[in-house]
Design an enzyme around this catalytic site. Sequence first.
Site, PDB file in Angstrom:
ATOM      1  N   HIS A   1      21.172  15.351  15.636  1.00  0.00           N
ATOM      2  CA  HIS A   1      20.420  15.814  16.812  1.00  0.00           C
ATOM      3  C   HIS A   1      20.836  17.205  17.253  1.00  0.00           C
ATOM      4  CE1 HIS A   1      18.885  11.743  16.801  1.00  0.00           C
ATOM      5  NE2 HIS A   1      17.827  12.320  17.331  1.00  0.00           N
TER       6      HIS A   1
ATOM      7  N   GLU B   1      10.686   3.611  12.051  1.00  0.00           N
ATOM      8  CA  GLU B   1      11.850   4.357  11.555  1.00  0.00           C
ATOM      9  C   GLU B   1      12.955   3.436  11.047  1.00  0.00           C
ATOM     10  OE1 GLU B   1      13.223   6.883  14.728  1.00  0.00           O
ATOM     11  OE2 GLU B   1      12.982   5.336  16.239  1.00  0.00           O
TER      12      GLU B   1
ATOM     13  N   ASP C   1      15.141   8.908  10.876  1.00  0.00           N
ATOM     14  CA  ASP C   1      15.846   7.633  10.841  1.00  0.00           C
ATOM     15  C   ASP C   1      15.393   6.770   9.672  1.00  0.00           C
ATOM     16  OD1 ASP C   1      17.781   7.600  12.892  1.00  0.00           O
ATOM     17  OD2 ASP C   1      16.159   7.624  14.368  1.00  0.00           O
TER      18      ASP C   1
ATOM     19  N   CYS D   1       6.491  12.156  13.128  1.00  0.00           N
ATOM     20  CA  CYS D   1       7.130  13.034  14.108  1.00  0.00           C
ATOM     21  C   CYS D   1       8.566  13.370  13.725  1.00  0.00           C
ATOM     22  CB  CYS D   1       7.077  12.427  15.502  1.00  0.00           C
ATOM     23  SG  CYS D   1       7.996  10.888  15.653  1.00  0.00           S
TER      24      CYS D   1
HETATM   25  C1  PEP Z   1      13.043  10.302  13.725  1.00  0.00           C
HETATM   26  O1  PEP Z   1      13.936   9.464  13.603  1.00  0.00           O
HETATM   27  O2  PEP Z   1      12.437  10.794  12.756  1.00  0.00           O
HETATM   28  C2  PEP Z   1      12.668  10.791  15.057  1.00  0.00           C
HETATM   29  C3  PEP Z   1      11.630  11.585  15.223  1.00  0.00           C
HETATM   30  O3  PEP Z   1      13.448  10.434  16.113  1.00  0.00           O
HETATM   31  P1  PEP Z   1      14.884  11.075  16.412  1.00  0.00           P
HETATM   32  O4  PEP Z   1      15.065  12.239  15.473  1.00  0.00           O
HETATM   33  O5  PEP Z   1      14.909  11.495  17.828  1.00  0.00           O
HETATM   34  O6  PEP Z   1      15.802   9.945  16.107  1.00  0.00           O
HETATM   35 MG    MG Z   2      14.595   8.375  15.341  1.00  0.00          MG
END
Ligand code: PEP
Ligand code: MG
Length: 588
Positions: free
Chosen positions: A203, A450, A474, A521
């Site tokens: 992140h 995910e 994920d 996403c």
């Molecule tokens: C993902 O896991 O692809 C996602 C968009 O959520 P995050 O990156 O916030 O876990």
């Molecule tokens: Mg995620």
Amino acid sequence: MSIQLFGVPVSRGVAIGRAVLVASSRVDVAHYFVGADQVVAEVGRLRQARDTVAEELSTLQRDLPDDAPAELSALLDVHLMLLHDETLTGAARSWIVDRHYNAEWAVSAQLEVLARQFDEMEDDYLRERKADLEQVVERVLQALSRKPADATVVAANGLAARDFAGEDPLVLVANDVAPADMMRFKNSVFTGFITDVGGRTSHTAIVARSMDIPAVVGAREASRLIRPDDWVVIDGDAGIVIVEPSPIVLEEYRFRQRQSELERARLHRLRHTPSVTLDGQAVELLANIEQPGDAVAAVEAGAVGVGLFRTEFLFMSRGGDLPDEDEQFEAYRDAVVAMRGLPVTIRTVDVGADKPLERMTIQELRHEHVLNPALGLRAIRWSLSEPGMFRQQLRAILRASAYGRVRILIPMVAHLNEVRMTLDALERARRQLDDAGRLYTPVELGAMIEVPAAAISLRQFLRYFDFVSIGTNDLIQYTLAIDRADDAVSHLYDPWHPAVLGLIAKVIAEAQAAGKGVSVCGEMAGDPAFTALLLAMGLRSFSMHPAQIPSIKQRLLRADARRLAASLQRVLDAEAPQAEAAKVFAAG
Ligand code: PEP
Ligand code: MG
């Protein structure tokens, strides 16, 4: 002498600047420039803080009970000596006068310089004085926080290095930065980032990408090898860091920097061009945002909505004091209003894993023995374990729906029982709003796909949702059993793995067959290397950082989706899908 370091490229482009080393524990210190006319006042703040600490230490020493060990008094002497030493407060003053750093930044920058000198000392006794120095600096920072800078001064200077004429650009070098701290650096003085740890979709990396500035993570020894003030080149495309580059290398990178700025300006002109493939297929390009203010960049980049609002950043680093319903409502409403009637997909809080509520880096988490945080209580699991908090968030989101088009997205569903409990919480939140006479409108409900379990048994999940959004970050992590935040295994994090591609293709096909909306996403959606592949799979909705929208649009404007689809199976069946894709998609 020039050295090269290698890491994981996470945010494109070239940054050239002087290194600012920030210890993980020090990143939450405010970093901003003071104007030339405020330098004297800022030096005064530092002097006052030093005098306050001197007073505190002297009082402590005076009030020591008679039977206190003699070492305690001697220790306080050492602290007083360190406090008055020119190499600490005197040198910190120079950072303010010469560089216009604010007092907190100046003190912590000087701590960084001195800490290195202590580390290199041969004598054990002297080396151990580093801990004393840290304690003294901690006291000075506390004293400064009790006498904060005039708020109007901070606001006027903002955090913008670029507005400070004559100042060299700065790049941040740290062992690690917690995602919550990374948010502080949005619109900050730094034009690039380097961290020792982290993976492509950690992140911290995601926030760096959303800031659209070059970044390299997982550069191992960077924070040890780079010295404060070194000139550093960050090649965010190749994952290379060059420390003290030779003039010829520097010139080459300055040239590349100018080229990428020109390319950016050229792509920006596409923002009003409709996103339609060569064969006339309309493709929806949505934005991922972390805070309501990001909606401006989304509209500016030509996004037709928000596909992912990561609300967890509203919840982080608040010392256990979570945002209440009204505070959340205002944040969601601001994003909805800023999007001017375009849909806003608000994901319920996804804390846990590498996004702990309190500011902790991954290494600190491991130190705390939170084993396998990625497999622990995160996302919807955490929300369901805190039902009052969950309903509060749902009410806040529902209330924002009175101001525009809102969709709710549930992260990390893996079990149908979680879906039932979520629906129940939503129903109760609606009833509570009815009782309170609050307005809301119907909202669509979506699930993040995910976790492989949800992808594999998608059909059972689909009947409960209006749409799904594939979280590839994920999905890859959990399919391949690779911790996305761990640089030790980042080379194994492979979006091209046939198992990953098979799952994504399956989810897109099954959702479409069921007449449900489907988007991606995760970071794959904003990576031009995957645009042709995702179009071939039938994807028509991509959600990414606003800065990535122009280059993805450019790709799809040149793509023939039908021709790409005809070659899809060959890629999915290939032993080396990436090479096969490069071959068969080249024409489309
Ligand atoms: C993902 O896991 O692809 C996602 C968009 O959520 P995050 O990156 O916030 O876990
Ligand atoms: Mg995620």
